[in-house]
Design a protein around this motif. Structure first.
Motif, PDB file in Angstrom:
ATOM      1  N   TYR A   1      46.268 -43.619  -8.858  1.00 27.26           N
ATOM      2  CA  TYR A   1      45.663 -42.811  -7.792  1.00 27.26           C
ATOM      3  C   TYR A   1      46.380 -41.468  -7.648  1.00 27.26           C
ATOM      4  O   TYR A   1      45.750 -40.424  -7.510  1.00 27.26           O
TER       5      TYR A   1
ATOM      6  N   TRP B   1      44.733 -37.736  -8.128  1.00 27.77           N
ATOM      7  CA  TRP B   1      44.777 -36.728  -7.060  1.00 27.77           C
ATOM      8  C   TRP B   1      45.379 -35.425  -7.558  1.00 27.77           C
ATOM      9  O   TRP B   1      44.944 -34.339  -7.166  1.00 27.77           O
TER      10      TRP B   1
ATOM     11  N   SER C   1      47.557 -54.137  -0.660  1.00 27.82           N
ATOM     12  CA  SER C   1      47.299 -52.793  -1.203  1.00 27.82           C
ATOM     13  C   SER C   1      45.918 -52.737  -1.833  1.00 27.82           C
ATOM     14  O   SER C   1      45.176 -51.773  -1.656  1.00 27.82           O
TER      15      SER C   1
ATOM     16  N   ALA D   1      42.961 -50.355  -0.560  1.00 20.09           N
ATOM     17  CA  ALA D   1      42.356 -49.381  -1.471  1.00 20.09           C
ATOM     18  C   ALA D   1      40.849 -49.595  -1.545  1.00 20.09           C
ATOM     19  O   ALA D   1      40.085 -48.657  -1.703  1.00 20.09           O
ATOM     20  N   TYR D   2      40.459 -50.837  -1.423  1.00 19.60           N
ATOM     21  CA  TYR D   2      39.053 -51.187  -1.571  1.00 19.60           C
ATOM     22  C   TYR D   2      38.234 -50.802  -0.344  1.00 19.60           C
ATOM     23  O   TYR D   2      37.063 -50.479  -0.456  1.00 19.60           O
TER      24      TYR D   2
ATOM     25  N   THR E   1      39.372 -45.787   1.955  1.00 20.73           N
ATOM     26  CA  THR E   1      38.324 -45.162   1.152  1.00 20.73           C
ATOM     27  C   THR E   1      38.430 -43.629   1.064  1.00 20.73           C
ATOM     28  O   THR E   1      38.192 -43.061  -0.006  1.00 20.73           O
TER      29      THR E   1
ATOM     30  N   THR F   1      40.989 -43.365  -1.672  1.00 23.98           N
ATOM     31  CA  THR F   1      40.797 -44.104  -2.924  1.00 23.98           C
ATOM     32  C   THR F   1      39.352 -44.139  -3.381  1.00 23.98           C
ATOM     33  O   THR F   1      39.059 -44.623  -4.477  1.00 23.98           O
ATOM     34  N   ASN F   2      38.448 -43.689  -2.539  1.00 20.04           N
ATOM     35  CA  ASN F   2      37.020 -43.738  -2.838  1.00 20.04           C
ATOM     36  C   ASN F   2      36.517 -45.165  -3.040  1.00 20.04           C
ATOM     37  O   ASN F   2      35.562 -45.397  -3.781  1.00 20.04           O
TER      38      ASN F   2
ATOM     39  N   GLY G   1      35.734 -46.146  -6.950  1.00 21.65           N
ATOM     40  CA  GLY G   1      36.924 -45.681  -7.662  1.00 21.65           C
ATOM     41  C   GLY G   1      37.016 -44.173  -7.562  1.00 21.65           C
ATOM     42  O   GLY G   1      36.021 -43.476  -7.332  1.00 21.65           O
ATOM     43  N   LEU G   2      38.246 -43.696  -7.716  1.00 24.07           N
ATOM     44  CA  LEU G   2      38.498 -42.264  -7.575  1.00 24.07           C
ATOM     45  C   LEU G   2      38.127 -41.551  -8.874  1.00 24.07           C
ATOM     46  O   LEU G   2      38.598 -41.909  -9.944  1.00 24.07           O
TER      47      LEU G   2
ATOM     48  N   ALA H   1      40.390 -49.704  -7.612  1.00 26.78           N
ATOM     49  CA  ALA H   1      41.228 -50.677  -6.904  1.00 26.78           C
ATOM     50  C   ALA H   1      41.518 -51.895  -7.764  1.00 26.78           C
ATOM     51  O   ALA H   1      42.544 -52.546  -7.595  1.00 26.78           O
TER      52      ALA H   1
END
Lengths: 251, 401
Positions: free
Chosen positions: B82, B86, B136, B140-141, B145, B148-149, B153-154, B277
């Motif tokens: 992640y 970013w 975690s 993330a899930y 969001t 992590t979208n 997924g990002l 995630a």
């Protein structure tokens, strides 16, 4: 004033008063034995000295400083080393590595992130460990796995590891328990030699009277969690109170 | 050389040769031969070999040396991924800042989790790390969001700022990851007779980083710190009564292995800039445990072998299907061919986990030291037989004298 001063120490486990009013003074450079029948509180007392247990009352002073509330590793860094009833060594490591670890602890303290230099570059540590192994007559076993050695050798190694830290007080918890006669005598000779040659105080908890009377120059008898007498060995031998504590009223 | 002894230096050189010549070594079969499907020398898979190698090398510093079995290391891998994505979104497509950030963030995250989990040892430590990793994963899930979208997924988009780069290339597509202009996906193909070898920039970046990581792990193994970690595994009681505080030692090992996992995650995102995630799920944590044990926990080369072994099986065995089997056994009479294919069917394709499971059981039961122990036994067996032959020869000549 002794190097180790125990004052009015008491410890209770639930309904059992394991120790009460324990007063003990261990003189510098003496060999002080603590004896007593099973359940007298010898091991509890020892655990209070090394930080494994914290007494409910009283104080334990080592060299003028309180040890209470400190972790075992801090108390060790103050200069108290402990030998266990069953030898506690690093079984997966070689004998030489076993001897190096206390040398590192002595040189670098409780934690040192020395992650990039090779062990083999630590000449001073290697030299000291080798020297100590020779002194313990174990140099030929240096590359052996420590777990593969005999009980007597493990005990010897453990004592050597404690000595390489140059402690001021060496605590031994029944060092000859479960040993054959020959190993017991070897251990007695080793401890005698240590106390003669070194500037060290030894406190020993022992069951075996043969060991106690061949080593100690001061004896404290513990019974039912409290000291009965503290005296020289020859006086302890004939003391009726001690006989009573060991053998019961009828004797 | 490099502050290593002879044995370790030769090990490092062997690993260096294997990784540098991997495009050749992993492509032993000509492209259009029937065995070409066993070739593993394509960039995507080779990258995975070395990235999971890094992950397992780091895990081994914790598990192999201290004996603390973490079941949550995938969390650090995910965090690394992640962070890297970013960086690609905000700064630019150069992989260096992304990898650096992923290592740092994973290290900080490991410091936090390790500080709490290392209050316990044994099974309780494993459960604590597992709980943190699943937490975690779930964060993330769902809850996280915005960062992590979530489920998707990002991913990179055309609207990302990329301060030091461009939001979109001249032709309007998303820019690709690069190392100072060298695109990670660029691949040089070399055709030699019927063979085709692929040299991928991304793979070589990962391979160089893995070599550095491997070298660092050798140094750690041979250092006083490494010896203390082995002492922690052997007898914590003696450590405490030898004036050593075990907590900072285990925490340092935990953070270092977390940073290795973060590095692996950052590299994964650098090769393919997306992060999901599922990388943090407990199955991913379990996989690195399998790799380390299968290869040989506590050995230097073991985790790398284990990682390669599992990734090879995952990618090659899972691709074999019934049609392939039929073509292999077509020489048999019809009924027999069907019977053989029917028997093998559960172990291939989607059933490759079954094969892996059986292999894992066999290794754990018969070779507790993993593949490395297997190698040592073969070596011992060969040299033992040779020694015996020598002895025999000497015995035969003696009476003649």
């Amino acid at each position: 004033m002794g190097i180790l001063e125990v004052k009015d120490v008491g410890k209770r486990f639930g309904g059992l008063q394991a120790l009460s009013d324990v007063n003990l003074s261990v003189k510098e450079n003496s060999v002080h034995a603590i004896i007593g029948p099973n359940g007298a509180g010898k091991s509890t007392l020892l655990n209070c000295l090394v930080g494994k247990l914290i007494p409910d009352t009283g104080s334990v002073m080592f060299d003028g400083q309180s040890v209470l509330g400190r972790a075992p590793y801090e108390i060790n860094q103050m200069g108290i080393s402990r030998v266990f009833q069953t030898p506690e060594i690093f079984g997966d490591l070689t004998v030489l590595e076993n001897m190096m670890i206390p040398c590192f602890a002595k040189r670098d303290g409780a934690f040192e992130l020395n992650a990039l230099s090779s062990v083999l570059r630590q000449k001073d540590i290697l030299q000291k460990a080798e020297h100590m192994l020779e002194e313990m007559n174990m140099a030929d076993k240096r590359h052996m796995h420590a777990a593969a050695m005999s009980r007597g050798d493990k005990r010897r190694l453990e004592i050597g590891m404690c000595l390489s830290q140059e402690p001021r007080l060496l605590l031994l918890d029944e060092p000859t328990a479960g040993m054959a006669r020959a190993d017991t005598n070897n251990t007695i000779d080793l401890l005698k030699q240590i106390s003669d040659e070194r500037d060290i105080t030894i406190a020993i908890i022992e069951h075996d009277m043969h060991v106690v009377f061949s080593l100690a120059n001061r004896i404290t008898v513990l019974a039912q969690g409290t000291p009965l007498v503290e005296d020289d060995p020859q006086n302890i031998r004939g003391n009726p109170k001690v006989r009573e504590a060991y053998l019961g009223e009828s004797a | 050389m490099f502050g290593l002894n002879k044995k370790d230096t030769s090990l490092l050189i062997i690993v260096a040769c294997l990784t540098m010549f991997a495009p050749f070594i992993l492509n032993p079969f000509p492209t259009d031969s029937g065995l070409a499907q066993f070739n593993a020398g394509y960039p995507d898979l080779m990258q995975r070999f070395v990235i999971f190698g890094i992950f397992a090398i780091g895990f081994n510093i914790l598990f192999g040396l201290t004996g603390y079995l973490s079941f949550g290391h995938a969390a650090f891998l995910g965090v690394g991924s992640y962070s890297a994505v970013w960086m690609f979104k905000l700064i630019g497509m150069n992989v260096i800042p992304a990898i650096v950030l992923s290592v740092i963030v994973a290290g900080l995250f490991a410091l936090l989790i390790g500080f709490i989990s290392l209050r316990r040892s044994g099974i309780y430590f494993s459960i604590l790390t597992l709980a943190f990793a699943q937490m975690s994963f779930n964060l993330a899930y769902s809850v996280l969001t915005p960062i992590t979208n979530g489920e998707t997924g990002l991913q990179l988009t055309l609207e990302d700022p990329r301060i030091l780069g461009v939001s979109a290339t001249a032709d309007g597509s998303i820019p690709v990851t690069n190392l100072f202009g060298l695109e990670m996906r660029s691949t040089f193909e070399m055709a030699v007779g019927p063979w085709a070898f692929q040299f991928n920039a991304g793979y070589y970046l990962c391979a160089f980083i893995m070599l550095a990581a491997f070298y660092l792990s050798i140094r750690i193994f041979r250092s006083p710190f490494g010896m203390m970690l082995r002492a922690v595994k052997s007898n914590q009681q003696r450590m405490n009564y030898t004036g050593l505080n075990t907590r900072p030692y285990t925490l340092a090992a935990f953070v270092i292995s977390g940073m290795y996992a973060g590095l692996a995650g950052g590299l994964m995102a650098s090769m393919d800039p997306l992060a999901g995630a599922e990388r943090m799920q407990w199955t991913a944590s379990g996989e690195v445990v399998l790799m380390t044990i299968l290869g040989g926990a506590g050995t230097l080369i073991g985790p790398v072998l284990g990682a390669g072994f599992i990734k090879y099986f995952e990618n090659i065995f899972s691709k074999i299907n019934d049609n392939v089997l039929h073509s292999w056994f077509s020489f048999m009479p019809d009924g027999m061919e069907d019977a053989v294919v029917f028997l093998i069917h559960p172990f291939i394709g989607k059933g490759w986990h079954l094969t892996l499971g059986i292999l894992f059981m066999l290794v754990v039961i018969f070779l507790p030291g993993g593949l490395v122990e297997g190698g040592q036994r073969i070596k011992g067996w060969l040299s033992g037989r040779k020694a015996k032959d020598d002895g025999k020869a000497a015995g035969e000549t003696n009476p003649a004298e």
